[in-house]
Write a protein that holds these residues in place. Structure first.
Motif, short mmCIF file in Angstrom:
data_model
loop_
_atom_site.label_atom_id
_atom_site.label_comp_id
_atom_site.label_asym_id
_atom_site.label_seq_id
_atom_site.Cartn_x
_atom_site.Cartn_y
_atom_site.Cartn_z
N ALA A 57 -19.99 75.51 49.95
CA ALA A 57 -19.32 75.25 51.22
C ALA A 57 -19.75 76.31 52.24
N VAL A 58 -19.93 75.88 53.48
CA VAL A 58 -20.34 76.79 54.55
C VAL A 58 -19.31 77.91 54.71
N ARG A 59 -18.02 77.60 54.52
CA ARG A 59 -16.96 78.61 54.70
C ARG A 59 -17.10 79.79 53.73
N ASN A 60 -17.87 79.62 52.65
CA ASN A 60 -18.04 80.69 51.66
C ASN A 60 -19.31 81.51 51.90
N LEU A 61 -19.95 81.35 53.06
CA LEU A 61 -21.19 82.05 53.37
C LEU A 61 -21.03 83.03 54.51
N GLN A 62 -21.81 84.12 54.44
CA GLN A 62 -21.93 85.09 55.53
C GLN A 62 -23.41 85.38 55.67
N LEU A 63 -23.85 85.63 56.90
CA LEU A 63 -25.24 86.01 57.12
C LEU A 63 -25.47 87.42 56.59
N ARG A 64 -26.68 87.68 56.11
CA ARG A 64 -27.03 89.03 55.64
C ARG A 64 -28.35 89.46 56.27
N THR A 65 -28.55 90.76 56.36
CA THR A 65 -29.78 91.30 56.90
C THR A 65 -30.60 92.01 55.83
N ALA A 66 -29.96 92.43 54.76
CA ALA A 66 -30.65 93.17 53.70
C ALA A 66 -31.65 92.27 52.97
N HIS A 67 -32.80 92.83 52.63
CA HIS A 67 -33.83 92.12 51.88
C HIS A 67 -33.54 92.25 50.39
N VAL A 68 -33.48 91.13 49.68
CA VAL A 68 -33.25 91.10 48.24
C VAL A 68 -34.49 90.49 47.60
N ILE A 69 -35.27 91.30 46.90
CA ILE A 69 -36.56 90.87 46.36
C ILE A 69 -36.42 89.67 45.44
N GLU A 70 -35.38 89.61 44.61
CA GLU A 70 -35.22 88.52 43.65
C GLU A 70 -35.07 87.15 44.34
N VAL A 71 -34.55 87.14 45.55
CA VAL A 71 -34.33 85.89 46.29
C VAL A 71 -35.39 85.69 47.36
N ASP A 72 -35.67 86.75 48.13
CA ASP A 72 -36.55 86.67 49.29
C ASP A 72 -38.03 86.85 48.94
N GLY A 73 -38.32 87.37 47.77
CA GLY A 73 -39.71 87.66 47.42
C GLY A 73 -40.14 89.02 47.97
N GLU A 74 -41.39 89.33 47.78
CA GLU A 74 -41.91 90.60 48.27
C GLU A 74 -41.94 90.60 49.80
N PRO A 75 -41.63 91.75 50.43
CA PRO A 75 -41.69 91.81 51.89
C PRO A 75 -43.13 91.62 52.38
N GLN A 76 -43.26 90.92 53.50
CA GLN A 76 -44.57 90.68 54.11
C GLN A 76 -44.91 91.85 55.03
N HIS A 77 -46.05 92.47 54.82
CA HIS A 77 -46.51 93.56 55.67
C HIS A 77 -47.64 93.03 56.55
N GLY A 78 -47.42 93.15 57.88
CA GLY A 78 -48.37 92.55 58.79
C GLY A 78 -49.51 93.38 59.16
#
Length: 78
Positions: A57-78
């Motif tokens: 449910a949308v009501r159970n979500l909050q936006l986050r800014t922290a990078h989590v490798i297990e979910v987001d993958g490796e950070p992209q370096h430009g």
């Protein structure tokens, strides 16, 4: 709260029989379906992280800014 595909979120998961406590779970929005959202979350199975799709449910979500490798993958370096 308004979420879009690709948003990084924290899902406030309330386990059954959890005596009222909440577990914060990092995720990434895959699809928005009205008041429900499909998100990818990471789960450790046999010592390895695997991505799983959950409908929450949308009501159970909050936006986050922290990078989590297990979910987001490796950070992209430009």
């Amino acid at each position: 709260m308004k979420v879009q595909t690709g948003d990084r979120v924290v899902w406030s998961y309330r386990p059954r029989g959890g005596y009222g406590y909440v577990v914060p779970v990092a995720g990434v929005v895959d699809q928005v379906q009205g008041s429900r959202v499909q998100i990818f979350v990471a789960r450790k199975v046999a010592g390895l992280w695997q991505r799983e799709l959950r409908t929450v449910a949308v009501r159970n979500l909050q936006l986050r800014t922290a990078h989590v490798i297990e979910v987001d993958g490796e950070p992209q370096h430009g």
